[in-house]
Design a protein around this motif. Structure first.
Motif, PDB file in Angstrom:
ATOM      1  N   ASP A 172       9.234 -27.221  14.237  1.00  0.00           N
ATOM      2  CA  ASP A 172       8.068 -26.617  15.080  1.00  0.00           C
ATOM      3  C   ASP A 172       8.182 -25.276  14.307  1.00  0.00           C
ATOM      4  O   ASP A 172       8.551 -24.084  14.614  1.00  0.00           O
ATOM      5  CB  ASP A 172       8.889 -26.247  16.701  1.00  0.00           C
ATOM      6  N   ASP A 203       9.266 -20.747  15.741  1.00  0.00           N
ATOM      7  CA  ASP A 203       8.593 -20.215  16.704  1.00  0.00           C
ATOM      8  C   ASP A 203       9.328 -19.395  17.094  1.00  0.00           C
ATOM      9  O   ASP A 203      10.259 -19.596  18.135  1.00  0.00           O
ATOM     10  CB  ASP A 203       7.533 -20.659  17.529  1.00  0.00           C
ATOM     11  N   HIS A 224      10.232 -21.571  22.999  1.00  0.00           N
ATOM     12  CA  HIS A 224       8.671 -22.716  23.309  1.00  0.00           C
ATOM     13  C   HIS A 224       9.517 -24.209  23.048  1.00  0.00           C
ATOM     14  O   HIS A 224      10.292 -24.528  24.394  1.00  0.00           O
ATOM     15  CB  HIS A 224       7.839 -22.505  23.239  1.00  0.00           C
ATOM     16  N   THR A 234       4.234 -27.676  19.647  1.00  0.00           N
ATOM     17  CA  THR A 234       5.549 -27.451  20.253  1.00  0.00           C
ATOM     18  C   THR A 234       5.792 -28.655  21.500  1.00  0.00           C
ATOM     19  O   THR A 234       6.822 -29.677  21.721  1.00  0.00           O
ATOM     20  CB  THR A 234       5.113 -26.258  21.368  1.00  0.00           C
TER      21      THR A 234
HETATM   22 MG    MG Z   1       4.428 -23.373  20.151  1.00  0.00          MG
END
Ligand code: MG
Ligand code: ADP
Length: 311
Positions: free
Chosen positions: A128, A43, A47, A20
């Motif tokens: 990500d 994700d 995050h 991330t």
């Molecule tokens: Mg991450």
């Protein structure tokens, strides 16, 4: 920047390795360097979404809705977070997406289909991935044309890499023939340790040995310089800022700028060509058994550990 968009999956089934951090700050550095960048948070922990200052609960639509709702188009759900820097955020419900996606006919290609037209407006799309090799990560690999693997040169760092590369190889054989591994980014690097030196040397040998074969990682490199361990990189997510907003002159910002230049310098083509396709298996040189996927709790424990160690 003209030409084809580069869609890059930032992938490693281990948690807490710098996926991330790298997606956000490489993306921000590419935008600073004049490229148009779209970040996609795949994700369920959201995050990345938080890191760029978007409240996951306040979005009208997330990438989850995009994957689930046949009528929703990607261009309707892009949020601008900086100059030339956009994001499609996650929400915590994304955890359920994995399950629901199983029912879709083209379940591994939904993201690709959905971002197709919107991606063309950018120079880079960075995805990500979650810390697993599940269906969400498969969607990233089918949508992408490149993989970058963030990694920390720790004990067992290479464990899991063979499984990761096998997954990339499978996707390339069956669903995405142009997929290639561009390279590894060493994150939170402490280059002065003996262990880090050994891990990097093993990795370099592995990539060198693959060069004469036509594997998806035959052209892979270890990006230089590595991203040094830098406390500012660990601090900036809680402010919802990229490193360039938070502390633009720190070592972390310098390192991600250098990484962006290295990534820009990579030309896209072409791992295919004439070489032999069925040569060494992913695990040979790395010499580890395919590790089982981590459970969510393991990976988040590891994540916290990584966070704490920089506090
Ligand atoms: Mg991450
Ligand atoms: N270069 C670095 N220096 C210091 N801390 C870092 C660095 N890169 C990542 N971190 C921290 O390590 C932890 C894990 O990084 P993260 O990017 O969230 O990993 P992942 O997305 O792979 O789970 C986070 O707390 C992050 O702030």
């Amino acid at each position: 920047m003209n030409g084809t968009v580069r869609i890059i999956a930032l992938m490693n089934q281990k948690g807490g390795v710098g996926k991330t951090t790298t997606t956000v700050n490489l993306g921000a550095a590419l935008a600073e360097a004049g490229r148009r960048v779209l970040l996609i948070d795949l994700d369920p922990q959201a995050h990345l979404t938080l890191h760029v200052g978007v409240d996951p609960t306040a979005q009208r639509h997330s990438v989850y809705d995009l994957l689930m709702d046949a009528d929703l188009a990607a261009d309707g759900i892009v949020t601008r977070v900086g100059e030339r820097l956009d994001v499609i955020g996650a929400e915590v419900d994304l955890a359920g997406a994995e399950q629901e996606l199983h029912d879709a006919a083209d379940r591994q290609a939904v993201l690709k289909r959905k971002i197709g037209s919107v991606a063309e407006r950018y120079d880079f799309v960075l995805i990500d991935c979650p810390p697993s090799l599940g269906l969400l990560t498969m969607n990233a690999l089918v949508a992408a044309n490149e993989v970058i693997v963030p990694m920390q040169a720790h004990f067992l760092a290479l464990q899991g890499l063979s499984k990761l590369l096998e997954t990339v190889q499978l996707v390339r054989q069956h669903m995405n023939t142009s997929l290639k591994v561009t390279g590894v980014v060493l994150c939170a690097h402490e280059g002065f340790t003996k262990l880090a030196g050994e891990v990097v040397a093993d990795l370099q040998n592995f990539f060198d040995a693959a060069r004469k074969f036509a594997m998806p990682w035959s052209g892979a490199k270890i990006f230089q310089p590595p991203v040094r361990k830098n406390i500012k990189l660990a601090e900036c997510p809680s402010f919802g800022q990229t490193i360039f907003q938070y502390e633009p002159n720190c070592a972390g910002a310098v390192d991600y700028q250098a990484l962006a230049q290295a990534v820009i310098g990579e030309s896209m083509p072409n791992p295919q060509a004439t070489r032999e396709e069925h040569a060494p298996q992913a695990g040979l040189q790395i010499n580890v058994e395919a590790a089982p996927e981590q459970s969510a709790s393991e990976s988040s424990a590891q994540h916290e550990q990584a966070g704490e160690s920089h506090a």
